[in-house]
Design a protein around this motif. Structure first.
Motif, PDB file in Angstrom:
ATOM      1  N   VAL A  98      -0.047  16.963 -22.826  1.00 35.45           N
ATOM      2  CA  VAL A  98       1.248  17.473 -22.320  1.00 35.45           C
ATOM      3  C   VAL A  98       1.667  18.676 -23.145  1.00 35.45           C
ATOM      4  O   VAL A  98       2.035  19.740 -22.625  1.00 35.45           O
ATOM      5  CB  VAL A  98       2.345  16.364 -22.379  1.00 35.45           C
ATOM      6  N   TRP A  99       1.586  18.532 -24.487  1.00 31.64           N
ATOM      7  CA  TRP A  99       1.941  19.667 -25.356  1.00 31.64           C
ATOM      8  C   TRP A  99       1.001  20.854 -25.123  1.00 31.64           C
ATOM      9  O   TRP A  99       1.437  22.000 -25.043  1.00 31.64           O
ATOM     10  CB  TRP A  99       1.904  19.237 -26.838  1.00 31.64           C
ATOM     11  N   GLU A 100      -0.296  20.562 -25.001  1.00 27.27           N
ATOM     12  CA  GLU A 100      -1.274  21.657 -24.841  1.00 27.27           C
ATOM     13  C   GLU A 100      -0.945  22.499 -23.613  1.00 27.27           C
ATOM     14  O   GLU A 100      -0.976  23.724 -23.653  1.00 27.27           O
ATOM     15  CB  GLU A 100      -2.687  21.089 -24.701  1.00 27.27           C
ATOM     16  N   GLN A 102       2.000  22.758 -22.156  1.00 24.92           N
ATOM     17  CA  GLN A 102       3.260  23.476 -22.374  1.00 24.92           C
ATOM     18  C   GLN A 102       3.038  24.712 -23.235  1.00 24.92           C
ATOM     19  O   GLN A 102       3.588  25.779 -22.970  1.00 24.92           O
ATOM     20  CB  GLN A 102       4.280  22.536 -23.032  1.00 24.92           C
ATOM     21  N   ARG A 103       2.241  24.571 -24.270  1.00 26.05           N
ATOM     22  CA  ARG A 103       2.020  25.698 -25.189  1.00 26.05           C
ATOM     23  C   ARG A 103       1.260  26.824 -24.477  1.00 26.05           C
ATOM     24  O   ARG A 103       1.611  28.001 -24.610  1.00 26.05           O
ATOM     25  CB  ARG A 103       1.260  25.193 -26.425  1.00 26.05           C
ATOM     26  N   ARG A 104       0.221  26.429 -23.690  1.00 22.98           N
ATOM     27  CA  ARG A 104      -0.544  27.437 -22.932  1.00 22.98           C
ATOM     28  C   ARG A 104       0.383  28.241 -22.028  1.00 22.98           C
ATOM     29  O   ARG A 104       0.244  29.437 -21.874  1.00 22.98           O
ATOM     30  CB  ARG A 104      -1.540  26.711 -22.004  1.00 22.98           C
ATOM     31  N   LEU A 338      10.228  19.751 -41.689  1.00 24.26           N
ATOM     32  CA  LEU A 338       9.557  19.831 -40.380  1.00 24.26           C
ATOM     33  C   LEU A 338       9.734  18.507 -39.656  1.00 24.26           C
ATOM     34  O   LEU A 338       9.982  17.481 -40.298  1.00 24.26           O
ATOM     35  CB  LEU A 338       8.060  20.096 -40.555  1.00 24.26           C
ATOM     36  N   THR A 339       9.573  18.547 -38.320  1.00 28.86           N
ATOM     37  CA  THR A 339       9.622  17.287 -37.590  1.00 28.86           C
ATOM     38  C   THR A 339       8.553  16.356 -38.148  1.00 28.86           C
ATOM     39  O   THR A 339       7.439  16.788 -38.448  1.00 28.86           O
ATOM     40  CB  THR A 339       9.397  17.512 -36.077  1.00 28.86           C
ATOM     41  N   PHE A 340       8.932  15.089 -38.294  1.00 23.96           N
ATOM     42  CA  PHE A 340       8.005  14.134 -38.911  1.00 23.96           C
ATOM     43  C   PHE A 340       6.700  14.072 -38.146  1.00 23.96           C
ATOM     44  O   PHE A 340       6.689  14.109 -36.923  1.00 23.96           O
ATOM     45  CB  PHE A 340       8.605  12.723 -38.891  1.00 23.96           C
ATOM     46  N   ARG A 341       5.592  13.958 -38.882  1.00 24.73           N
ATOM     47  CA  ARG A 341       4.310  13.689 -38.263  1.00 24.73           C
ATOM     48  C   ARG A 341       4.018  12.205 -38.430  1.00 24.73           C
ATOM     49  O   ARG A 341       4.633  11.531 -39.274  1.00 24.73           O
ATOM     50  CB  ARG A 341       3.193  14.523 -38.902  1.00 24.73           C
ATOM     51  N   LYS A 342       3.022  11.725 -37.647  1.00 27.23           N
ATOM     52  CA  LYS A 342       2.684  10.300 -37.705  1.00 27.23           C
ATOM     53  C   LYS A 342       1.196  10.177 -38.020  1.00 27.23           C
ATOM     54  O   LYS A 342       0.357  10.803 -37.353  1.00 27.23           O
ATOM     55  CB  LYS A 342       2.981   9.679 -36.334  1.00 27.23           C
ATOM     56  N   PRO A 403      -1.665  25.040 -35.258  1.00 26.84           N
ATOM     57  CA  PRO A 403      -1.479  25.239 -33.814  1.00 26.84           C
ATOM     58  C   PRO A 403      -0.026  25.056 -33.356  1.00 26.84           C
ATOM     59  O   PRO A 403       0.369  25.596 -32.333  1.00 26.84           O
ATOM     60  CB  PRO A 403      -2.373  24.162 -33.191  1.00 26.84           C
ATOM     61  N   ARG A 404       0.775  24.318 -34.130  1.00 21.91           N
ATOM     62  CA  ARG A 404       2.168  24.107 -33.719  1.00 21.91           C
ATOM     63  C   ARG A 404       3.131  25.030 -34.464  1.00 21.91           C
ATOM     64  O   ARG A 404       4.351  24.770 -34.521  1.00 21.91           O
ATOM     65  CB  ARG A 404       2.561  22.641 -33.904  1.00 21.91           C
ATOM     66  N   ILE A 405       2.606  26.105 -34.985  1.00 23.66           N
ATOM     67  CA  ILE A 405       3.466  27.082 -35.666  1.00 23.66           C
ATOM     68  C   ILE A 405       4.508  27.600 -34.673  1.00 23.66           C
ATOM     69  O   ILE A 405       4.271  27.598 -33.456  1.00 23.66           O
ATOM     70  CB  ILE A 405       2.603  28.239 -36.235  1.00 23.66           C
ATOM     71  N   CYS A 406       5.663  28.004 -35.189  1.00 27.97           N
ATOM     72  CA  CYS A 406       6.769  28.447 -34.331  1.00 27.97           C
ATOM     73  C   CYS A 406       6.302  29.500 -33.325  1.00 27.97           C
ATOM     74  O   CYS A 406       5.753  30.538 -33.706  1.00 27.97           O
ATOM     75  CB  CYS A 406       7.858  29.042 -35.212  1.00 27.97           C
ATOM     76  N   ILE A 407       6.568  29.226 -32.062  1.00 19.51           N
ATOM     77  CA  ILE A 407       6.159  30.160 -31.017  1.00 19.51           C
ATOM     78  C   ILE A 407       7.031  31.423 -31.049  1.00 19.51           C
ATOM     79  O   ILE A 407       6.633  32.486 -30.589  1.00 19.51           O
ATOM     80  CB  ILE A 407       6.242  29.456 -29.646  1.00 19.51           C
TER      81      ILE A 407
HETATM   82  C1  HEM Z   1      14.219  32.290 -38.246  1.00 16.25           C
HETATM   83  C2  HEM Z   1      14.025  31.691 -37.088  1.00 16.25           C
HETATM   84  C3  HEM Z   1      13.121  30.515 -36.848  1.00 16.25           C
HETATM   85  C4  HEM Z   1      12.577  29.616 -37.727  1.00 16.25           C
HETATM   86  C5  HEM Z   1      12.737  29.593 -39.233  1.00 16.25           C
HETATM   87  C6  HEM Z   1      11.799  28.679 -36.960  1.00 16.25           C
HETATM   88  C7  HEM Z   1      11.090  27.633 -37.504  1.00 16.25           C
HETATM   89  C8  HEM Z   1      10.251  26.800 -36.784  1.00 16.25           C
HETATM   90  C9  HEM Z   1       9.422  25.779 -37.367  1.00 16.25           C
HETATM   91  C10 HEM Z   1       9.372  25.440 -38.843  1.00 16.25           C
HETATM   92  C11 HEM Z   1       8.715  25.200 -36.369  1.00 16.25           C
HETATM   93  C12 HEM Z   1       7.648  24.129 -36.511  1.00 16.25           C
HETATM   94  C13 HEM Z   1       8.245  22.754 -36.523  1.00 16.25           C
HETATM   95  C14 HEM Z   1       7.221  21.702 -36.884  1.00 16.25           C
HETATM   96  O1  HEM Z   1       6.033  21.971 -37.076  1.00 16.25           O
HETATM   97  O2  HEM Z   1       7.658  20.561 -37.006  1.00 16.25           O
HETATM   98  C15 HEM Z   1       9.125  25.830 -35.139  1.00 16.25           C
HETATM   99  C16 HEM Z   1       8.642  25.492 -33.899  1.00 16.25           C
HETATM  100  C17 HEM Z   1       9.070  26.069 -32.736  1.00 16.25           C
HETATM  101  N1  HEM Z   1       9.953  27.121 -32.624  1.00 16.25           N
HETATM  102 FE1  HEM Z   1      10.836  28.127 -34.113  1.00 16.25          FE
HETATM  103  N2  HEM Z   1      11.882  29.021 -35.640  1.00 16.25           N
HETATM  104  C18 HEM Z   1      12.664  30.139 -35.525  1.00 16.25           C
HETATM  105  C19 HEM Z   1      12.982  30.812 -34.365  1.00 16.25           C
HETATM  106  C20 HEM Z   1      12.541  30.455 -33.117  1.00 16.25           C
HETATM  107  C21 HEM Z   1      12.824  31.185 -31.913  1.00 16.25           C
HETATM  108  C22 HEM Z   1      13.636  32.485 -31.857  1.00 16.25           C
HETATM  109  C23 HEM Z   1      12.248  30.491 -30.881  1.00 16.25           C
HETATM  110  C24 HEM Z   1      12.241  30.797 -29.408  1.00 16.25           C
HETATM  111  C25 HEM Z   1      13.065  31.622 -28.812  1.00 16.25           C
HETATM  112  C26 HEM Z   1      11.574  29.347 -31.451  1.00 16.25           C
HETATM  113  C27 HEM Z   1      10.872  28.413 -30.730  1.00 16.25           C
HETATM  114  C28 HEM Z   1      10.093  27.407 -31.292  1.00 16.25           C
HETATM  115  C29 HEM Z   1       9.274  26.487 -30.515  1.00 16.25           C
HETATM  116  C30 HEM Z   1       9.140  26.460 -28.998  1.00 16.25           C
HETATM  117  C31 HEM Z   1       8.629  25.641 -31.422  1.00 16.25           C
HETATM  118  C32 HEM Z   1       7.681  24.485 -31.098  1.00 16.25           C
HETATM  119  C33 HEM Z   1       6.246  24.960 -31.082  1.00 16.25           C
HETATM  120  C34 HEM Z   1       5.237  23.855 -30.787  1.00 16.25           C
HETATM  121  O3  HEM Z   1       5.463  22.704 -31.151  1.00 16.25           O
HETATM  122  O4  HEM Z   1       4.188  24.191 -30.217  1.00 16.25           O
HETATM  123  N3  HEM Z   1      11.778  29.362 -32.816  1.00 16.25           N
HETATM  124  N4  HEM Z   1      10.041  26.821 -35.422  1.00 16.25           N
END
Ligand code: HEM
Length: 484
Positions: A98-100, A102-104, A338-342, A403-407
């Motif tokens: 499901v995540w894969e 969504q990310r794609r 970060l969101t907790f991992r399991k 791979p789950r770095i902030c998009i």
């Molecule tokens: C300074 C600004 C931001 C910081 C510090 C930040 C930080 C983060 C971090 C740490 C994660 C990873 C969470 C984890 O691994 O548990 C994350 C994921 C994510 N962020 Fe950001 N974020 C920022 C801005 C944004 C913006 C502007 C957007 C979109 C408009 C965004 C969308 C997302 C999404 C969709 C994920 C989930 C990615 C995935 O699980 O594949 N973030 N962010």
């Protein structure tokens, strides 16, 4: 002289460790539960009634969890509970196929081409912010956290939906989001201590109700566009919703349904403004405390732009602003935990056998101030980013890793550079009256009682652009290894 910004003093060995004390401190802020020892070592185990969780702090081990074996360490259900009423099945909390998918499907909406396309929408938000700041009397006090939340929420609405916060619907969404976040913090704490949610009935009701309200408000904006798109009507929209409507799963050719669109837009709104607002508010606070660094930023912006409007191509040229923003996210990472991992599939990390289902906690706050990873870890020094960091990649993780770095990392950097350039060019910030803000951990790292700064307008003189548009920009020092 180097400046050490405020942070909660870690507890020492003699502090009471009872569960009740931990609960009380955690209610105020998660940061208040950290011990001096939390800031060193590689990994530690925390025993709570019925569960033990593992705190992972060392770059190699973090890399194992977030990069090498990320499928063995999916996101924990604990993270999902608090956000579900609002985000539904959003990319933030899903796992596996499901995540894969969504990310794609979301990736193209955040590529370089799209960032260039939404730059003008972003600049509209920055211009509206300048109008509001101009209305503050010279030398007057501005509530910077409120202003940064306003501008980032406005920018995210403009770039996703082509709406601005001045609109009635957008204002309602904004207020409901604030309420939802406040209540979600309580729900997270109850879930963490495995307490039933009905223990806080008022918070629970408001949390459920606002989550639903926000989704309904967003659905109003999205439904019309979705239906028009399905009827094949042409549109001139250049926003992120347009990308989401057009996107097709490269594997099975499917498009987003209306419910999926609402899930994703709600998640982007939450993830995309709260985090940036936190980092920008702290950046301005730190600049107010370091006038020399603030002057350097002002001079850099004037030299690069003169009096002209900033453009997309200018963003990578603001080196000093980038260093300040990066160092701010080291000192005050918006996502403190970060969101907790399991742990799944009988994993072993360092010397610990991880029982399946154990929560794994990775905290940018702790890693960025780790005593054995950083020189002068509590000092604010933007120049440490000049020429690239010596630390391995997983020692600096404001956007997560793997791979789950902030998009939205590139989106956030672009937005921050634009806002900081627009502000330091026109104004000078000084600390406001009263004590320094106290960092606290809610959904993001915020200040306990807000951040107020004194704002001075800089004289309106003509600035010459001294760095030509076509001047070579020294490329950024390459990261040692993208995923180390
Ligand atoms: C300074 C600004 C931001 C910081 C510090 C930040 C930080 C983060 C971090 C740490 C994660 C990873 C969470 C984890 O691994 O548990 C994350 C994921 C994510 N962020 Fe950001 N974020 C920022 C801005 C944004 C913006 C502007 C957007 C979109 C408009 C965004 C969308 C997302 C999404 C969709 C994920 C989930 C990615 C995935 O699980 O594949 N973030 N962010």
């Amino acid at each position: 002289m180097a400046y050490t910004p405020p942070y909660p003093k870690p507890l020492d060995r003699t502090s009471k460790r009872s569960l009740w004390n931990l609960f009380k401190r955690g209610r105020r802020s998660w940061l208040a539960t950290l011990y001096e020892g939390s800031y060193s070592g590689k990994m530690s185990r925390v025993r709570l009634p019925g569960v033990q969780l593992f705190l992972v702090k060392w770059p190699d081990l973090i890399k194992e969890v977030l990069v090498d074996k990320y499928q063995k360490f999916p996101k924990h259900e604990l993270s999902e509970t608090a956000l579900k009423p609002l985000l539904g099945e959003s990319i933030f909390t899903t796992n596996g196929p499901v995540w894969e998918r969504q990310r794609r499907m979301l990736d193209p909406a955040f590529g370089q081409a799209k960032l260039k396309e939404v730059f003008t929408l972003m600049r509209g938000g920055a211009d509206a912010m300048i109008q509001r700041m101009d209305a503050v009397e010279d030398g007057g006090i501005a509530d910077i956290e409120i202003e940064m939340t306003h501008v980032t929420a406005d920018i995210i609405l403009r770039t996703i939906l082509s709406e601005s916060l001045e609109g009635e619907g957008a204002r309602k969404i904004f207020h409901a989001f604030n309420l939802f976040q406040e209540k979600a913090t309580v729900i997270i704490q109850l879930s963490f201590f495995r307490l039933p949610l009905w223990l806080a009935p008022r918070h629970y009701m408001i949390w459920k109700r606002t989550g639903k309200e926000i989704r309904e408000l967003l659905a109003v904006s999205i439904r019309g566009r979705h239906e028009a798109y399905q009827r094949g009507e042409k549109s001139d929209y250049k926003d992120i919703l347009q990308s989401l409507l057009e996107t097709r799963d490269p594997e099975d050719g499917s498009a987003y349904t209306l419910v999926e669109l609402v899930d994703q837009v709600a998640m982007l709104f939450l993830a995309g403004h709260e985090t940036s607002a936190s980092a920008l508010s702290w950046s301005l606070f730190l600049l107010s405390k370091c006038p020399e660094i603030q002057e350097r930023l002002h001079e850099e912006t004037c030299a690069l732009l003169g009096d002209r409007e900033p453009e997309f191509k200018d963003i990578p040229r603001h080196r000093q602003i980038r260093n300040v923003f990066r160092e701010t996210m080291r000192i005050y990472p918006p996502v403190g935990f970060l969101t907790f991992r399991k742990a799944t599939g009988g994993q072993k990390l360092q010397k610990h056998d991880l029982p399946d289902g154990s929560p794994i906690v990775i905290s940018p706050w702790l890693v960025h101030r780790h005593r054995e990873l950083w020189d002068r870890p509590d000092e604010f020094d933007p120049d440490r980013f000049e020429g690239g960091l010596d630390q391995p990649g997983c020692a600096y993780i404001p956007f997560g890793q793997g791979p789950r770095i902030c998009i939205g990392a590139a989106f956030a950097m672009q937005e921050a550079m634009l806002i900081l350039a627009s502000l330091t060019r026109r104004y000078r910030f000084e600390p406001g009256p009263g004590p320094d803000p106290e960092p606290t951990s809610r959904l993001t790292i915020r200040s306990l009682d807000g951040i107020s700064l004194r704002v001075w307008k800089r004289p309106k003189v003509k600035h010459e652009q001294t760095v030509p548009d076509d001047a070579e920009i020294e490329p950024e020092a390459p990261a040692k290894c993208p995923f180390h």
